[in-house]
Design an enzyme around this catalytic site. Structure first.
Site, PDB file in Angstrom:
ATOM      1  N   LEU A 119      30.212 -19.676-108.383  1.00 55.55           N
ATOM      2  CA  LEU A 119      31.405 -19.064-107.694  1.00 55.55           C
ATOM      3  C   LEU A 119      31.798 -18.051-108.465  1.00 55.55           C
ATOM      4  O   LEU A 119      32.832 -17.145-108.173  1.00 55.55           O
ATOM      5  CB  LEU A 119      32.417 -19.959-107.587  1.00 55.55           C
ATOM      6  CG  LEU A 119      32.498 -21.361-106.901  1.00 55.55           C
ATOM      7  CD1 LEU A 119      33.454 -22.241-107.005  1.00 55.55           C
ATOM      8  CD2 LEU A 119      31.990 -21.039-105.401  1.00 55.55           C
ATOM      9  N   GLY A 120      30.950 -17.428-109.562  1.00 54.16           N
ATOM     10  CA  GLY A 120      31.296 -16.187-110.068  1.00 54.16           C
ATOM     11  C   GLY A 120      31.365 -16.467-111.594  1.00 54.16           C
ATOM     12  O   GLY A 120      31.261 -17.572-112.207  1.00 54.16           O
ATOM     13  N   GLY A 150      33.229 -15.449-115.300  1.00 52.78           N
ATOM     14  CA  GLY A 150      34.662 -14.709-115.709  1.00 52.78           C
ATOM     15  C   GLY A 150      34.297 -14.055-117.191  1.00 52.78           C
ATOM     16  O   GLY A 150      33.230 -14.125-117.784  1.00 52.78           O
ATOM     17  N   ASN A 174      35.275 -15.603-120.268  1.00 55.29           N
ATOM     18  CA  ASN A 174      34.900 -16.593-121.134  1.00 55.29           C
ATOM     19  C   ASN A 174      33.981 -17.544-120.378  1.00 55.29           C
ATOM     20  O   ASN A 174      33.505 -18.520-121.075  1.00 55.29           O
ATOM     21  CB  ASN A 174      35.956 -17.301-121.737  1.00 55.29           C
ATOM     22  CG  ASN A 174      36.679 -16.527-122.720  1.00 55.29           C
ATOM     23  OD1 ASN A 174      36.003 -15.606-123.280  1.00 55.29           O
ATOM     24  ND2 ASN A 174      37.945 -16.610-122.829  1.00 55.29           N
ATOM     25  N   GLY A 175      33.326 -17.566-119.380  1.00 58.44           N
ATOM     26  CA  GLY A 175      32.134 -18.459-118.757  1.00 58.44           C
ATOM     27  C   GLY A 175      32.287 -18.426-117.287  1.00 58.44           C
ATOM     28  O   GLY A 175      32.891 -17.626-116.587  1.00 58.44           O
ATOM     29  N   VAL A 200      31.508 -20.153-113.466  1.00 55.39           N
ATOM     30  CA  VAL A 200      32.378 -20.882-112.672  1.00 55.39           C
ATOM     31  C   VAL A 200      31.398 -21.645-111.417  1.00 55.39           C
ATOM     32  O   VAL A 200      30.684 -20.552-110.845  1.00 55.39           O
ATOM     33  CB  VAL A 200      33.359 -20.310-111.833  1.00 55.39           C
ATOM     34  CG1 VAL A 200      34.402 -21.070-111.029  1.00 55.39           C
ATOM     35  CG2 VAL A 200      34.297 -19.431-112.971  1.00 55.39           C
ATOM     36  N   LYS A 241      34.987 -24.116-114.802  1.00 56.05           N
ATOM     37  CA  LYS A 241      34.533 -23.165-115.522  1.00 56.05           C
ATOM     38  C   LYS A 241      34.438 -23.748-116.877  1.00 56.05           C
ATOM     39  O   LYS A 241      35.043 -24.487-117.471  1.00 56.05           O
ATOM     40  CB  LYS A 241      35.929 -22.301-115.546  1.00 56.05           C
ATOM     41  CG  LYS A 241      35.739 -21.114-116.479  1.00 56.05           C
ATOM     42  CD  LYS A 241      37.058 -19.999-116.390  1.00 56.05           C
ATOM     43  CE  LYS A 241      36.595 -18.779-116.992  1.00 56.05           C
ATOM     44  NZ  LYS A 241      37.616 -17.811-116.861  1.00 56.05           N
ATOM     45  N   ASP A 263      44.745  -9.134-117.388  1.00 56.94           N
ATOM     46  CA  ASP A 263      43.373  -9.069-116.603  1.00 56.94           C
ATOM     47  C   ASP A 263      43.751  -9.064-115.130  1.00 56.94           C
ATOM     48  O   ASP A 263      43.006  -9.598-114.468  1.00 56.94           O
ATOM     49  CB  ASP A 263      42.201  -9.971-117.274  1.00 56.94           C
ATOM     50  CG  ASP A 263      40.881  -9.470-116.598  1.00 56.94           C
ATOM     51  OD1 ASP A 263      40.129 -10.318-116.464  1.00 56.94           O
ATOM     52  OD2 ASP A 263      40.762  -8.566-116.762  1.00 56.94           O
TER      53      ASP A 263
HETATM   54  O1  LIG Z   1      35.668 -18.469-105.620  1.00 56.24           O
HETATM   55  C1  LIG Z   1      35.787 -19.689-104.963  1.00 56.24           C
HETATM   56  N1  LIG Z   1      36.389 -20.577-105.581  1.00 56.24           N
HETATM   57  C2  LIG Z   1      37.043 -20.798-106.581  1.00 56.24           C
HETATM   58  C3  LIG Z   1      36.880 -19.683-107.831  1.00 56.24           C
HETATM   59  C4  LIG Z   1      37.794 -19.967-109.054  1.00 56.24           C
HETATM   60  C5  LIG Z   1      37.503 -19.152-110.113  1.00 56.24           C
HETATM   61  C6  LIG Z   1      37.986 -19.033-111.428  1.00 56.24           C
HETATM   62  C7  LIG Z   1      37.765 -17.955-111.958  1.00 56.24           C
HETATM   63  C8  LIG Z   1      36.952 -17.102-111.102  1.00 56.24           C
HETATM   64  N2  LIG Z   1      36.852 -17.649-110.064  1.00 56.24           N
HETATM   65  C9  LIG Z   1      36.535 -15.772-111.418  1.00 56.24           C
HETATM   66  C10 LIG Z   1      35.157 -15.533-110.647  1.00 56.24           C
HETATM   67  C11 LIG Z   1      34.356 -14.315-110.997  1.00 56.24           C
HETATM   68  C12 LIG Z   1      35.417 -13.173-110.506  1.00 56.24           C
HETATM   69  N3  LIG Z   1      36.882 -13.166-111.175  1.00 56.24           N
HETATM   70  C13 LIG Z   1      37.355 -14.680-111.120  1.00 56.24           C
HETATM   71  C14 LIG Z   1      36.306 -15.669-112.999  1.00 56.24           C
HETATM   72  N4  LIG Z   1      37.114 -16.176-113.715  1.00 56.24           N
HETATM   73  C15 LIG Z   1      37.866 -17.166-113.603  1.00 56.24           C
HETATM   74  O2  LIG Z   1      38.672 -17.843-114.149  1.00 56.24           O
HETATM   75  C16 LIG Z   1      38.703 -21.052-109.003  1.00 56.24           C
HETATM   76  C17 LIG Z   1      38.669 -21.662-108.379  1.00 56.24           C
HETATM   77  N5  LIG Z   1      38.181 -21.680-106.874  1.00 56.24           N
HETATM   78  C18 LIG Z   1      35.075 -19.861-103.714  1.00 56.24           C
HETATM   79  C19 LIG Z   1      34.963 -18.786-102.857  1.00 56.24           C
HETATM   80  C20 LIG Z   1      34.408 -19.087-101.638  1.00 56.24           C
HETATM   81  C21 LIG Z   1      34.206 -20.315-101.224  1.00 56.24           C
HETATM   82  C22 LIG Z   1      34.256 -21.324-102.010  1.00 56.24           C
HETATM   83  C23 LIG Z   1      34.095 -22.727-101.592  1.00 56.24           C
HETATM   84  F1  LIG Z   1      33.096 -22.783-100.641  1.00 56.24           F
HETATM   85  F2  LIG Z   1      33.300 -23.296-102.587  1.00 56.24           F
HETATM   86  F3  LIG Z   1      34.758 -23.460-101.653  1.00 56.24           F
HETATM   87  C24 LIG Z   1      34.790 -21.098-103.211  1.00 56.24           C
END
Ligand SMILES: O=C(Nc1cc(-c2cc3c([nH]2)[C@]2(CCCNC2)CNC3=O)ccn1)c1cccc(C(F)(F)F)c1
Length: 319
Positions: free
Chosen positions: A18-19, A21, A23-24, A26, A41, A135
């Site tokens: 999912l991306g 961040g 520190n790590g 996801v 994460k 951030d």
């Molecule tokens: O990003 C999604 N779900 C998600 C994502 C996060 C998340 C936490 C963090 C990040 N994403 C990033 C990723 C890179 C960009 N900055 C934010 C870096 N730092 C974090 O702490 C948390 C909870 N749910 C997502 C998107 C589309 C579809 C779906 C799914 F289909 F899986 F449900 C999930």
């Protein structure tokens, strides 16, 4: 509290990234008992701020506009001690991915006000407890559902810090509501960076491009730094002539270069544009068109916001 057993006993890891961040990275996980989706994460313990990221994000989880933490594990992962944060899954994805993709329904000035109100709600929760996020950028703002009514939530506390030495130190997390005048300039500076970032997000939301451009595709150019420091930006007529004066005035007060003159989160939340979203005109915006037109320009925007944030954080160290 931290679960003692290993995360894989309770959650099945998927291949879906999912991306990444600060520190790590996801990844999407599935809770074995309930089948519920989550986001894991992995934070390597020795990475800077790891403990504080977990503590502050867990504490902020009670705010409805902060991504909730469901579980925290302390495990060895790939031979390294890690924190494993299980968060509620945010299937609505990132703020600007949503805006870029809504070609059919253009977002309006009122939509932008409602988005800014939700971001402000999360920031106010933190600032009242003397926590600065540091951030704030579109990729750290996620939608809880795929429909437009869904909540917008803040994530990634990898740069978050308590601006007061006491604050959350007390064992029972008694919130430390220091009056702003109690904070010294440096402490106020940290929090006012969040308001500045909100000003940039609000500007991009209303027109689809950033207030500060770098020269000729550099990620950060001396010219751009100067323009940020001088607060040099404009409201080009094409996109901005139909946008309300209250919105432009609010952006001016958030992008004020002098930290002492910049408004704080309370003034932002009490401003008419945010306090009475229903009175904001629902004028359609050029935002999605401008973002769609030149997607890598949006990547450019992300890089520029990132470097502006870094500059602010570095400046702050110097102070
Ligand atoms: O990003 C999604 N779900 C998600 C994502 C996060 C998340 C936490 C963090 C990040 N994403 C990033 C990723 C890179 C960009 N900055 C934010 C870096 N730092 C974090 O702490 C948390 C909870 N749910 C997502 C998107 C589309 C579809 C779906 C799914 F289909 F899986 F449900 C999930």
């Amino acid at each position: 509290g931290f679960s003692k057993n290993t995360v894989t006993e309770d959650y099945q890891l998927t291949r879906e990234k999912l991306g990444t961040g600060i520190n790590g990275s996801v990844v999407k996980v599935i809770h074995r008992q309930t089948g519920a989706e989550g986001a894991l994460k992995i934070i390597i313990k020795e990475s800077r701020n790891s403990e504080l990221e977990v503590k502050l994000h867990a504490y902020a989880s009670q705010c409805e506009n902060v991504v909730r933490i469901l579980d925290v594990y302390e495990n060895i992962y790939r031979q390294r001690p890690c924190y494993l944060l299980i968060m509620e899954c945010m299937p609505g994805g990132e703020l600007f991915d949503r805006i870029q993709n809504t070609t059919q329904t253009k977002i309006t000035e009122r939509d932008a006000a409602d988005i800014m109100r939700q971001i402000g709600n999360a920031v106010m929760f933190l600032h009242r407890r003397n926590i600065a996020h540091r951030d704030l950028k579109p990729e750290n703002l996620l939608y809880s559902e795929r429909n437009f009514q869904s909540l917008l939530k803040l994530t990634d506390f990898g740069f978050a810090k308590e601006v007061t030495q006491k604050g959350l130190e007390t064992p029972c997390f008694t919130p430390y509501y220091a009056a702003p005048e109690v904070l010294n300039e440096k402490q106020r500076y940290d929090m006012s960076c969040d308001v500045w970032s909100m000003g940039v997000i609000m500007y991009v939301l209303l027109c689809g491009y950033p207030p500060f451009y770098s020269d000729h595709g550099f990620s950060i150019s001396p010219g751009m730094k100067k323009r940020i420091r001088q607060g040099e930006y404009t409201f080009p007529d094409k996109e901005w002539k139909n946008i309300s004066l209250t919105a432009k005035d609010l952006i001016k007060r958030m992008l004020t270069v002098d930290v002492n003159k910049r408004i704080d989160i309370y003034e932002f939340m009490n401003s008419p544009w945010v306090a009475n979203v229903r009175e904001v005109p629902s004028t359609p915006l050029f935002t999605s068109a401008n973002m769609m037109e030149d997607p890598d320009c949006y990547r450019e925007t992300q890089r520029e916001m990132e470097s502006a944030l870094q500059t602010m954080r570095v400046d702050n160290k110097v102070k």
